[in-house]
Design a protein around this motif. Structure first.
Motif, PDB file in Angstrom:
ATOM      1  N   GLU A 238      66.462  29.192  34.054  1.00  0.00           N
ATOM      2  CA  GLU A 238      66.189  27.760  33.827  1.00  0.00           C
ATOM      3  C   GLU A 238      65.577  27.142  35.091  1.00  0.00           C
ATOM      4  N   PHE A 239      66.176  27.492  36.211  1.00  0.00           N
ATOM      5  CA  PHE A 239      65.711  26.923  37.476  1.00  0.00           C
ATOM      6  C   PHE A 239      64.297  27.416  37.786  1.00  0.00           C
ATOM      7  N   ARG A 240      64.040  28.713  37.463  1.00  0.00           N
ATOM      8  CA  ARG A 240      62.694  29.259  37.708  1.00  0.00           C
ATOM      9  C   ARG A 240      61.662  28.493  36.878  1.00  0.00           C
ATOM     10  N   GLU A 241      62.038  28.215  35.622  1.00  0.00           N
ATOM     11  CA  GLU A 241      61.128  27.474  34.730  1.00  0.00           C
ATOM     12  C   GLU A 241      60.909  26.050  35.263  1.00  0.00           C
ATOM     13  N   PHE A 242      61.998  25.432  35.684  1.00  0.00           N
ATOM     14  CA  PHE A 242      61.923  24.074  36.236  1.00  0.00           C
ATOM     15  C   PHE A 242      60.979  24.055  37.445  1.00  0.00           C
ATOM     16  N   SER A 243      61.150  25.044  38.286  1.00  0.00           N
ATOM     17  CA  SER A 243      60.331  25.125  39.499  1.00  0.00           C
ATOM     18  C   SER A 243      58.850  25.310  39.140  1.00  0.00           C
ATOM     19  N   LYS A 244      58.613  26.158  38.131  1.00  0.00           N
ATOM     20  CA  LYS A 244      57.220  26.413  37.704  1.00  0.00           C
ATOM     21  C   LYS A 244      56.588  25.118  37.196  1.00  0.00           C
ATOM     22  N   GLN A 245      57.375  24.373  36.424  1.00  0.00           N
ATOM     23  CA  GLN A 245      56.848  23.116  35.877  1.00  0.00           C
ATOM     24  C   GLN A 245      56.581  22.098  36.976  1.00  0.00           C
ATOM     25  N   HIS A 246      57.492  22.040  37.937  1.00  0.00           N
ATOM     26  CA  HIS A 246      57.293  21.088  39.027  1.00  0.00           C
ATOM     27  C   HIS A 246      56.051  21.463  39.844  1.00  0.00           C
ATOM     28  N   ARG A 247      55.837  22.774  39.989  1.00  0.00           N
ATOM     29  CA  ARG A 247      54.657  23.237  40.732  1.00  0.00           C
ATOM     30  C   ARG A 247      53.378  22.781  40.023  1.00  0.00           C
ATOM     31  N   MET A 248      53.378  22.892  38.683  1.00  0.00           N
ATOM     32  CA  MET A 248      52.188  22.467  37.917  1.00  0.00           C
ATOM     33  C   MET A 248      51.994  20.954  38.017  1.00  0.00           C
ATOM     34  N   LEU A 249      53.114  20.247  37.895  1.00  0.00           N
ATOM     35  CA  LEU A 249      53.051  18.776  37.984  1.00  0.00           C
ATOM     36  C   LEU A 249      52.514  18.358  39.349  1.00  0.00           C
ATOM     37  N   GLN A 250      53.055  18.973  40.386  1.00  0.00           N
ATOM     38  CA  GLN A 250      52.616  18.643  41.752  1.00  0.00           C
ATOM     39  C   GLN A 250      51.122  18.935  41.916  1.00  0.00           C
ATOM     40  N   GLY A 251      50.716  20.088  41.373  1.00  0.00           N
ATOM     41  CA  GLY A 251      49.292  20.459  41.475  1.00  0.00           C
ATOM     42  C   GLY A 251      48.411  19.439  40.768  1.00  0.00           C
TER      43      GLY A 251
END
Ligand code: ADP
Ligand code: MG
Length: 290
Positions: A238-251
């Motif tokens: 879950e945390f890995r997915e959250f992190s991936k999404q935040h990375r996309m959002l930040q980008g």
């Protein structure tokens, strides 16, 4: 000192009314007598500031800070009454064939009346508007374009007489950067950014105006590449997915900021404020605004 006039516009739902209110709070706190104006038949600020009513005449919210709701009709009515009382110009305005024909065919008259009222201070014309700072929350960009275009449009139809003169003087004030400033509020997303770029270019091309862009609800919690790599090595899926999404959002947010800065290098960003307390949200945003 001339009053400052701010027009706040942008796509629906991007935070125009919130940013306009935050700007008003900031100005009021700096000691400027500030009027926050919304345009239309329905008041957004009535519930926003828990007021019993908001109308054409200013309603005080707190020290130095009032709100008003203007319609084309309320502005026109006030203006005409002012002329009748002060200059007995009623006949000149309404009882001649040119004006009668003109009022019937003038779709931009309500917009002209609003822009006339907004700029009445620096033009020294019309009913007194005793504020140092007027902030106008202009709904959707289409309506804003109609407001901006009304004086030029009218001056083309009515070249001579008081209406032509007033239209030209309103237009001059709107283009004067010492008096009027324009904010385009935008979200860090493709469609609002595209619309912002278009509006920015139109204002520049049509009026020589350089608007300021405000990127609202911008991600302020940025992680470094190393932090993302560490987060994505975590055993919790879950945390890995959250992190991936935040990375996309930040980008995406950074990409959108680069885009709007291509138009306005001084673009300001405002964070998402996680509070249901209106005043708290406004104070955080006001403190961030330059
Ligand atoms: N920076 C922000 N932080 C938190 N909430 C915000 C922020 N900007 C806007 N909002 C909220 O987003 C919604 C839309 O904002 P609003 O100012 O009404 O947009 P608009 O006037 O452009 O339609 C409202 O619920 C408002 O409270
Ligand atoms: Mg609004």
């Amino acid at each position: 000192m001339n009053p400052e006039i701010f027009f706040v516009t942008g796509k629906g739902g991007v935070g125009k009314s919130t940013v306009a209110a935050a700007l008003a709070i900031k100005k009021a706190k700096s000691g400027r007598k500030t009027l926050l104006v919304e345009i239309g038949d329905q008041s957004f600020y009535k519930d926003f500031f828990s007021l019993s009513s908001v109308g054409h005449e200013p309603t005080m919210v707190q020290e130095n800070f009032s709100v008003a709701l203007w319609t084309g009709q309320s502005c026109l009515r006030e203006y005409i009454l002012h002329l009748i009382k002060v200059e007995t110009l009623y006949k000149l305005f309404f009882e001649n064939a040119v004006m009668r024909a003109f009022i019937n065919v003038a779709p931009a008259l309500p917009e002209l009346a609003i822009m006339g009222k907004a700029t009445s201070g620096p033009r020294n014309h019309g009913p007194k508007l005793p504020f140092d700072c007027i902030i106008i929350d202009c709904y959707a960009t289409g309506h804003f374009a109609a407001l901006m275009g009304a004086p030029v449009g009218m001056a083309e139809i009515v070249k001579v007489g008081p209406m032509g003169e007033q239209s030209r003087s309103i237009d001059r004030v709107l283009r004067d950067p010492r008096v009027c400033q324009y904010f385009i509020v935008c979200l860090p997303e493709e469609l609002p950014v595209r619309e912002t770029e278009e509006l920015f270019d139109q204002l520049k091309a049509n009026y020589g105006i350089t608007p300021q862009i405000i990127l609202n609800k911008f991600n302020t919690k940025s992680l470094s590449e190393a932090e993302f790599v560490a987060a994505e090595a975590c055993s919790n899926a879950e945390f890995r997915e959250f992190s991936k999404q935040h990375r996309m959002l930040q980008g995406m947010h950074l990409e959108m900021r680069t885009r709007v800065m291509g138009r306005d290098p001084t673009t300001q960003t405002l964070p998402m404020v996680w509070s249901h307390e209106v005043m708290q949200v406004l104070e955080v945003l006001a403190a961030r605004l330059k």
